[in-house]
Design an enzyme around this catalytic site. Structure first.
Site, PDB file in Angstrom:
ATOM      1  N   LYS A 109       4.310  37.796   9.341  1.00  0.00           N
ATOM      2  CA  LYS A 109       4.407  37.208  10.682  1.00  0.00           C
ATOM      3  C   LYS A 109       4.313  35.687  10.645  1.00  0.00           C
ATOM      4  CE  LYS A 109       3.067  38.326  15.342  1.00  0.00           C
ATOM      5  NZ  LYS A 109       4.448  38.177  15.755  1.00  0.00           N
ATOM      6  N   GLY A 134      -1.921  33.341   6.037  1.00  0.00           N
ATOM      7  CA  GLY A 134      -1.300  33.597   4.733  1.00  0.00           C
ATOM      8  C   GLY A 134       0.180  33.275   4.715  1.00  0.00           C
ATOM      9  N   CYS A 135       0.868  33.620   5.787  1.00  0.00           N
ATOM     10  CA  CYS A 135       2.311  33.383   5.861  1.00  0.00           C
ATOM     11  C   CYS A 135       2.620  31.893   5.950  1.00  0.00           C
ATOM     12  CB  CYS A 135       2.911  34.131   7.049  1.00  0.00           C
ATOM     13  SG  CYS A 135       2.658  35.920   6.923  1.00  0.00           S
ATOM     14  N   THR A 136       1.771  31.159   6.655  1.00  0.00           N
ATOM     15  CA  THR A 136       1.946  29.709   6.751  1.00  0.00           C
ATOM     16  C   THR A 136       1.734  29.069   5.379  1.00  0.00           C
ATOM     17  OG1 THR A 136       1.263  29.703   9.070  1.00  0.00           O
ATOM     18  CG2 THR A 136       1.102  27.604   7.882  1.00  0.00           C
ATOM     19  N   GLY A 143       4.714  29.824   3.060  1.00  0.00           N
ATOM     20  CA  GLY A 143       5.857  29.000   3.423  1.00  0.00           C
ATOM     21  C   GLY A 143       5.678  27.548   3.004  1.00  0.00           C
TER      22      GLY A 143
END
Length: 155
Positions: free
Chosen positions: A40, A45-47, A50
Site C-alpha cells: 500500500k 515499509g512501502c515508503t 520506494g
C-alpha cells in the site's frame, strides 16, 4: 495459480501507470526490469522500500535496468505517492489484481488477528530478453534494494 518460473518468459502485463500512461512488458524490451510488488502507498515499509529504490535508481540505470512498483492502489494515489517521495520510476495500478495473480503475490495475511488476502512484498528481476532471472518473496525492506542491485550487476 502457477508461479512464474525462473529462466522462462515473464508473465505479460498491461496496466495503467503514473504519468498518464499504460505500460506493458513489451515497453521494456532490450532493458532489464525490476518489478517490486508492495501492499500500500504511504505506509511505512512501502515508503522506505520506494525511497531505497529511488536512492539507487541511477545505479540501476547504469546497468540498463528500469524499475516499476506495483500495488492495488489507484493511479491517482500512486501519482501523489510518487510526487511526495520524488520517485523517478513509474508505479502501476493493479486494482483488478491481474498482474498480482500472474506473479502469484496475493497471499493470506494476518494483521491484529484478522485474516485477509493481500500483496506479499515481492520483487522480480526480468532480463532484457523478457525472461525471469530472479525472484525475492516475503521481502524484508532493510538491505533488499542493495541485494537486488548486486544481482543486476551480475547479469
Amino acid at each position: 495459480m502457477s508461479q512464474p518460473q525462473l529462466n522462462k518468459k515473464a508473465p505479460n502485463f498491461k496496466l495503467p501507470a503514473t504519468g498518464d500512461q499504460t505500460l506493458s512488458l513489451a515497453d521494456f524490451k532490450g532493458k532489464n526490469l525490476v518489478i517490486y510488488f508492495y501492499p500500500k502507498d504511504n505506509t511505512p515499509g512501502c515508503t522506505t522500500e520506494g525511497q531505497d529504490f529511488r536512492d539507487h535508481y541511477k545505479q540501476f540505470q547504469k546497468h540498463n535496468t528500469d524499475i516499476l512498483g506495483v500495488s492495488r492502489d489507484s493511479v491517482r494515489t500512486h501519482e501523489n505517492f510518487r510526487k511526495k517521495h520524488e520517485f523517478p520510476f513509474d508505479l502501476l495500478s493493479d486494482a483488478d489484481e491481474e498482474m498480482c495473480k500472474a506473479f502469484d503475490v496475493i497471499k493470506l495475511k494476518k494483521l491484529y488477528g484478522r485474516e485477509y488476502m493481500g500483496i506479499e512484498r515481492s520483487t522480480f528481476l526480468i532480463d532484457s530478453q523478457g525472461k525471469l532471472k530472479q525472484e525475492w518473496r516475503k521481502v524484508k525492506v532493510k538491505g533488499h534494494v542493495e541485494e537486488v542491485l548486486e544481482t543486476v550487476k551480475a547479469l
